[in-house]
Enzyme design. Structure first.
Site, PDB file in Angstrom:
ATOM      1  N   GLU A   1       9.412   2.615  14.303  1.00 45.21           N
ATOM      2  CA  GLU A   1      10.074   2.968  13.053  1.00 45.21           C
ATOM      3  C   GLU A   1      10.220   4.485  12.991  1.00 45.21           C
ATOM      4  O   GLU A   1       9.520   5.220  13.671  1.00 45.21           O
ATOM      5  CB  GLU A   1       9.220   2.521  11.867  1.00 45.21           C
ATOM      6  CG  GLU A   1       8.969   1.028  11.858  1.00 45.21           C
ATOM      7  CD  GLU A   1       8.646   0.499  10.470  1.00 45.21           C
ATOM      8  OE1 GLU A   1       9.579   0.116   9.768  1.00 45.21           O
ATOM      9  OE2 GLU A   1       7.467   0.487  10.110  1.00 45.21           O
TER      10      GLU A   1
ATOM     11  N   LYS B   1      12.493  -7.866   0.379  1.00 46.29           N
ATOM     12  CA  LYS B   1      11.425  -8.514  -0.412  1.00 46.29           C
ATOM     13  C   LYS B   1      10.181  -7.633  -0.397  1.00 46.29           C
ATOM     14  O   LYS B   1       9.463  -7.553   0.601  1.00 46.29           O
ATOM     15  CB  LYS B   1      11.065  -9.891   0.159  1.00 46.29           C
ATOM     16  CG  LYS B   1      10.196 -10.655  -0.847  1.00 46.29           C
ATOM     17  CD  LYS B   1       9.177 -11.579  -0.227  1.00 46.29           C
ATOM     18  CE  LYS B   1       7.842 -10.981   0.036  1.00 46.29           C
ATOM     19  NZ  LYS B   1       7.048 -10.567  -1.138  1.00 46.29           N
TER      20      LYS B   1
ATOM     21  N   CYS C   1      -2.983   1.676   6.718  1.00 47.97           N
ATOM     22  CA  CYS C   1      -3.080   1.045   8.041  1.00 47.97           C
ATOM     23  C   CYS C   1      -3.610   2.047   9.066  1.00 47.97           C
ATOM     24  O   CYS C   1      -4.171   1.663  10.081  1.00 47.97           O
ATOM     25  CB  CYS C   1      -1.726   0.513   8.463  1.00 47.97           C
ATOM     26  SG  CYS C   1      -0.437   1.758   8.333  1.00 47.97           S
TER      27      CYS C   1
ATOM     28  N   GLU D   1       5.036  -4.146  11.989  1.00 44.82           N
ATOM     29  CA  GLU D   1       3.967  -3.139  11.880  1.00 44.82           C
ATOM     30  C   GLU D   1       2.813  -3.788  11.137  1.00 44.82           C
ATOM     31  O   GLU D   1       2.988  -4.265  10.018  1.00 44.82           O
ATOM     32  CB  GLU D   1       4.455  -1.903  11.118  1.00 44.82           C
ATOM     33  CG  GLU D   1       5.413  -1.041  11.899  1.00 44.82           C
ATOM     34  CD  GLU D   1       4.818  -0.468  13.170  1.00 44.82           C
ATOM     35  OE1 GLU D   1       3.582  -0.359  13.266  1.00 44.82           O
ATOM     36  OE2 GLU D   1       5.591  -0.147  14.083  1.00 44.82           O
TER      37      GLU D   1
ATOM     38  N   ASN E   1       0.792  -1.239   0.000  1.00 42.42           N
ATOM     39  CA  ASN E   1       0.000   0.000   0.000  1.00 42.42           C
ATOM     40  C   ASN E   1       0.824   1.289   0.000  1.00 42.42           C
ATOM     41  O   ASN E   1       0.319   2.332  -0.392  1.00 42.42           O
ATOM     42  CB  ASN E   1      -1.012  -0.006   1.139  1.00 42.42           C
ATOM     43  CG  ASN E   1      -0.365   0.029   2.495  1.00 42.42           C
ATOM     44  OD1 ASN E   1       0.699  -0.546   2.690  1.00 42.42           O
ATOM     45  ND2 ASN E   1      -0.992   0.696   3.435  1.00 42.42           N
TER      46      ASN E   1
ATOM     47  N   GLY F   1       2.857  -5.475   7.303  1.00 42.78           N
ATOM     48  CA  GLY F   1       1.849  -6.223   6.562  1.00 42.78           C
ATOM     49  C   GLY F   1       0.696  -6.584   7.476  1.00 42.78           C
ATOM     50  O   GLY F   1       0.452  -5.906   8.479  1.00 42.78           O
ATOM     51  N   SER F   2       0.027  -7.659   7.129  1.00 40.59           N
ATOM     52  CA  SER F   2      -1.185  -8.018   7.866  1.00 40.59           C
ATOM     53  C   SER F   2      -0.851  -8.748   9.170  1.00 40.59           C
ATOM     54  O   SER F   2       0.263  -9.254   9.351  1.00 40.59           O
ATOM     55  CB  SER F   2      -2.046  -8.919   6.990  1.00 40.59           C
ATOM     56  OG  SER F   2      -1.345 -10.119   6.731  1.00 40.59           O
TER      57      SER F   2
ATOM     58  N   GLU G   1     -10.105  -5.443  10.249  1.00 43.40           N
ATOM     59  CA  GLU G   1      -9.574  -4.484   9.277  1.00 43.40           C
ATOM     60  C   GLU G   1     -10.068  -4.852   7.875  1.00 43.40           C
ATOM     61  O   GLU G   1      -9.872  -5.974   7.420  1.00 43.40           O
ATOM     62  CB  GLU G   1      -8.043  -4.521   9.299  1.00 43.40           C
ATOM     63  CG  GLU G   1      -7.433  -3.472   8.394  1.00 43.40           C
ATOM     64  CD  GLU G   1      -5.915  -3.564   8.331  1.00 43.40           C
ATOM     65  OE1 GLU G   1      -5.396  -4.677   8.147  1.00 43.40           O
ATOM     66  OE2 GLU G   1      -5.271  -2.511   8.456  1.00 43.40           O
TER      67      GLU G   1
ATOM     68  N   GLN H   1      -8.568  -7.970  -3.450  1.00 46.64           N
ATOM     69  CA  GLN H   1      -8.867  -6.981  -2.419  1.00 46.64           C
ATOM     70  C   GLN H   1     -10.272  -6.405  -2.643  1.00 46.64           C
ATOM     71  O   GLN H   1     -11.027  -6.186  -1.695  1.00 46.64           O
ATOM     72  CB  GLN H   1      -7.811  -5.864  -2.470  1.00 46.64           C
ATOM     73  CG  GLN H   1      -7.935  -4.840  -1.365  1.00 46.64           C
ATOM     74  CD  GLN H   1      -7.605  -5.389   0.028  1.00 46.64           C
ATOM     75  OE1 GLN H   1      -6.713  -6.218   0.169  1.00 46.64           O
ATOM     76  NE2 GLN H   1      -8.343  -4.951   1.029  1.00 46.64           N
TER      77      GLN H   1
ATOM     78  N   GLY I   1       2.218 -11.255  10.098  1.00 49.16           N
ATOM     79  CA  GLY I   1       3.045 -10.757  11.193  1.00 49.16           C
ATOM     80  C   GLY I   1       3.231 -11.800  12.296  1.00 49.16           C
ATOM     81  O   GLY I   1       4.327 -11.978  12.824  1.00 49.16           O
TER      82      GLY I   1
HETATM   83  P1  NAD Z   1       0.479  -9.241   3.775  1.00 47.74           P
HETATM   84  O1  NAD Z   1       0.668  -9.664   5.184  1.00 47.74           O
HETATM   85  O2  NAD Z   1      -0.352 -10.089   2.899  1.00 47.74           O
HETATM   86  O3  NAD Z   1       1.901  -9.149   3.043  1.00 47.74           O
HETATM   87  C1  NAD Z   1       2.929  -8.335   3.556  1.00 47.74           C
HETATM   88  C2  NAD Z   1       4.250  -8.865   3.041  1.00 47.74           C
HETATM   89  O4  NAD Z   1       4.477 -10.141   3.639  1.00 47.74           O
HETATM   90  C3  NAD Z   1       4.276  -9.075   1.532  1.00 47.74           C
HETATM   91  O5  NAD Z   1       5.540  -8.719   1.027  1.00 47.74           O
HETATM   92  C4  NAD Z   1       4.050 -10.564   1.413  1.00 47.74           C
HETATM   93  O6  NAD Z   1       4.568 -11.124   0.236  1.00 47.74           O
HETATM   94  C5  NAD Z   1       4.809 -11.064   2.631  1.00 47.74           C
HETATM   95  N1  NAD Z   1       4.448 -12.422   3.050  1.00 47.74           N
HETATM   96  C6  NAD Z   1       3.265 -13.068   2.884  1.00 47.74           C
HETATM   97  N2  NAD Z   1       3.365 -14.340   3.365  1.00 47.74           N
HETATM   98  C7  NAD Z   1       4.627 -14.478   3.850  1.00 47.74           C
HETATM   99  C8  NAD Z   1       5.340 -15.555   4.461  1.00 47.74           C
HETATM  100  N3  NAD Z   1       4.792 -16.754   4.659  1.00 47.74           N
HETATM  101  N4  NAD Z   1       6.606 -15.334   4.838  1.00 47.74           N
HETATM  102  C9  NAD Z   1       7.194 -14.140   4.645  1.00 47.74           C
HETATM  103  N5  NAD Z   1       6.578 -13.095   4.046  1.00 47.74           N
HETATM  104  C10 NAD Z   1       5.311 -13.269   3.652  1.00 47.74           C
HETATM  105  O7  NAD Z   1      -0.027  -7.747   3.799  1.00 47.74           O
HETATM  106  P2  NAD Z   1      -0.439  -6.818   2.549  1.00 47.74           P
HETATM  107  O8  NAD Z   1      -1.773  -7.273   2.050  1.00 47.74           O
HETATM  108  O9  NAD Z   1       0.705  -6.715   1.591  1.00 47.74           O
HETATM  109  O10 NAD Z   1      -0.566  -5.389   3.255  1.00 47.74           O
HETATM  110  C11 NAD Z   1      -1.733  -4.954   3.898  1.00 47.74           C
HETATM  111  C12 NAD Z   1      -1.545  -5.006   5.392  1.00 47.74           C
HETATM  112  O11 NAD Z   1      -0.413  -4.238   5.773  1.00 47.74           O
HETATM  113  C13 NAD Z   1      -2.723  -4.415   6.144  1.00 47.74           C
HETATM  114  O12 NAD Z   1      -3.051  -5.235   7.227  1.00 47.74           O
HETATM  115  C14 NAD Z   1      -2.177  -3.080   6.633  1.00 47.74           C
HETATM  116  O13 NAD Z   1      -2.812  -2.570   7.785  1.00 47.74           O
HETATM  117  C15 NAD Z   1      -0.748  -3.416   6.888  1.00 47.74           C
HETATM  118  N6  NAD Z   1       0.064  -2.215   6.918  1.00 47.74           N
HETATM  119  C16 NAD Z   1       0.543  -1.805   8.136  1.00 47.74           C
HETATM  120  C17 NAD Z   1       1.310  -0.651   8.230  1.00 47.74           C
HETATM  121  C18 NAD Z   1       1.869  -0.207   9.552  1.00 47.74           C
HETATM  122  O14 NAD Z   1       2.843   0.514   9.548  1.00 47.74           O
HETATM  123  N7  NAD Z   1       1.291  -0.613  10.673  1.00 47.74           N
HETATM  124  C19 NAD Z   1       1.585   0.088   7.077  1.00 47.74           C
HETATM  125  C20 NAD Z   1       1.065  -0.356   5.865  1.00 47.74           C
HETATM  126  C21 NAD Z   1       0.319  -1.509   5.804  1.00 47.74           C
END
Ligand code: NAD
Length: 477
Positions: free
Chosen positions: A458, A171, A280, A246, A148, A224-225, A379, A327, A229
């Site tokens: 961060e 990555k 987020c 995060e 995002n 990420g999600s 979310e 999405q 996480g």
């Molecule tokens: P996601 O968790 O699907 O993916 C995030 C990253 O993790 C991607 O690069 C993905 O390829 C990687 N990933 C997926 N499976 C993995 C695995 N098994 N091992 C290692 N890496 C893996 O999230 P998304 O859909 O890309 O992003 C949206 C999410 O990110 C939302 O929940 C949003 O709130 C969050 N987000 C948080 C912040 C923050 O700073 N708190 C900022 C931006 C987005």
């Protein structure tokens, strides 16, 4: 079309070019980007490990110069990079350019930090002994980012990692390799020695997982999600590895009877719907006291009517498309769920057709929501907001804090006592008074509490907590 390749040990790698599709127009291929394999990712980890000793001993001037050079190039190319970003992610061109500029500012900030590293020299409690407390790089940092903020989030992880002398395996999210590739290319050409920054584009399950499993990775910074996480946290615990996570948010914006209506509406519309609600820090719960509720809802609906949802690069577009089909399907299923749960869909919520085939969604505003509904607890990560009517400030604060998340929390009020009380009592890492919950500065800490974040903050000077480790040395003379 040229294949944009991975970067491993300073050399381009990978032949398997996959199309990067524009969500505003699925017939538009932004570029071909090589997909890394698990072996590529392992090679990248080994390259980062090999490059660490020399880079960790490089002087601050070298790191300063590289980051400053990168900052200048990003700033000079902000229109082009912002357009690329908007084309691959779907936020508007203006938002994309703003984000590119932000990446430059972050690079500039950490270029300065490289020259500001200090330590402490303190007298020991033992006569004749001195104690030196210094910060050292952590080692090889694994960087995993979401789609995002395709350039800003990578920038705010890569810049401090490099500034403090770490080497990196990066990555990016599968959906947005373009901005990541451009950023790495700029940093590499700015003078980074081979192996210091490695890029592996690919899936989370294959490439990301190697970063979680590799014994070569000393620290992991992930955005990420929540489910991914958690997986990352378990792997880091297994390796006793430093981590910074995060994750998601379900951010409340409280609107009190005494709020300035125009400010409140602006905060809500900007916070909930700009960047297609894919932030987020988006204000997905609008918690509104009874006295202003009806006027607020009417004014927000009026504003939404005036917003143009269209191609991200088109002049006059306020809201671009959702990032992809998956999405969009998720957003639409939450909109159905909201109806089933008994919320009233006061505006929007339907898929839109435009001149180009894309993932367009009319922003959705639900009213008559209860904080127990799933649309108020989970979310959604799209242009969907839920209005929850409350009696008074006390109930508003209780509802705001009743969530598993704790990233950002906002309040619109003209009463100092409520603003102050909320600032002290909102359970969130970031509090906004008369400002949208989304939209932050680059020189101060970013992060949350509860289910939103784990580990050190961060950005800003606080980034040193994660990207360095402290050494205490005792010297007898
Ligand atoms: P996601 O968790 O699907 O993916 C995030 C990253 O993790 C991607 O690069 C993905 O390829 C990687 N990933 C997926 N499976 C993995 C695995 N098994 N091992 C290692 N890496 C893996 O999230 P998304 O859909 O890309 O992003 C949206 C999410 O990110 C939302 O929940 C949003 O709130 C969050 N987000 C948080 C912040 C923050 O700073 N708190 C900022 C931006 C987005």
């Amino acid at each position: 079309m040229t294949i944009h390749r991975n970067l491993i040990g300073g050399a381009p790698a990978g032949e398997d070019g996959r199309p990067n599709i524009n969500p505003s127009d699925t017939t538009d291929v932004v570029g071909l980007y090589a997909r890394a394999t698990a072996d590529d990712a392992r090679a990248a980890c080994a390259a980062a490990r090999a490059a660490f000793p020399a880079w960790s001993r490089s002087g601050p001037m070298q790191r300063h110069t590289i980051l400053k050079t990168a900052a200048a190039e990003i700033a000079a190319r902000k229109d082009e990079l912002g357009t690329l970003l908007a084309r691959e992610e779907g936020k508007t061109r203006a938002e994309g350019i703003g984000e590119a500029l932000r990446a430059s500012q972050i690079m500039e900030f950490f270029a300065g930090e490289a020259l500001r590293l200090t330590g402490d020299l303190v007298p020991s409690v033992r006569p004749g002994v001195e104690v030196a407390v210094t910060r050292e790089p952590v080692g090889v940092v694994g960087v995993i980012t979401p789609w995002n903020f395709p350039i800003a989030i990578p920038a705010w992880k890569l810049a401090p990692a490099l500034c403090y002398g770490n080497t990196v395996v990066f990555k990016p999210a599968e959906l947005v390799p373009g901005s990541a590739w451009a950023l790495v290319d700029i940093l590499h050409r700015a003078g980074l020695p081979d192996g210091v920054l490695n890029l592996v584009m690919g899936t989370g399950a294959e490439v990301g997982q190697v970063l979680l499993d590799s014994p070569d990775v000393d620290a992991l910074t992930f955005t990420g999600s929540v489910p991914t996480g958690r997986r990352a946290a378990a792997a880091c615990a297994q390796h006793m590895r430093k981590m910074q996570l995060e994750m998601g948010g379900k951010n409340p914006l409280v609107v009190l009877d005494d709020a300035d209506l125009e400010t409140a509406v602006e905060c809500a519309v900007n916070g909930a719907f700009y960047s297609t609600g894919q932030r987020c820090t988006a204000s997905s719960r609008l918690i509104v006291t009874a006295g202003i509720h009806d006027a607020f809802v009417a004014a927000v609906v009026e504003r939404l009517r005036g917003l143009t949802v269209d191609h991200a690069l088109k002049e006059g577009t306020h809201i671009g498309p959702v990032v992809d089909e998956r999405q969009l399907a998720g957003d639409l299923s939450y909109i159905d769920l909201g109806r089933q749960e008994g919320a009233h869909l006061a505006f929007g919520g339907e898929r839109l057709d435009r001149a180009t085939p894309g993932f367009y969604l009319q922003p959705a505003l639900f009213t008559e929501c209860s904080n127990t509904m799933r649309i108020c607890r989970e979310e959604i990560f799209g242009p969907v907001a839920a209005v929850i009517r409350v009696r008074d400030y006390d109930e508003a604060l209780a509802v705001a804090n009743d969530t598993p998340f704790g990233l950002s929390a906002g309040i619109c009020t003209t009463a100092l006592k409520h603003a102050t009380h909320f600032r002290r009592n909102a359970r969130a890492g970031m509090v906004m008074v008369n400002l949208p919950t989304a939209g932050v500065d680059f020189h101060v800490p970013f992060g949350g509490c509860k289910g939103s974040s784990y580990g050190p903050r961060e950005q800003g000077r606080y980034a040193a907590e994660f990207f360095t480790t402290v050494k205490t040395a005792y010297l007898a003379a």
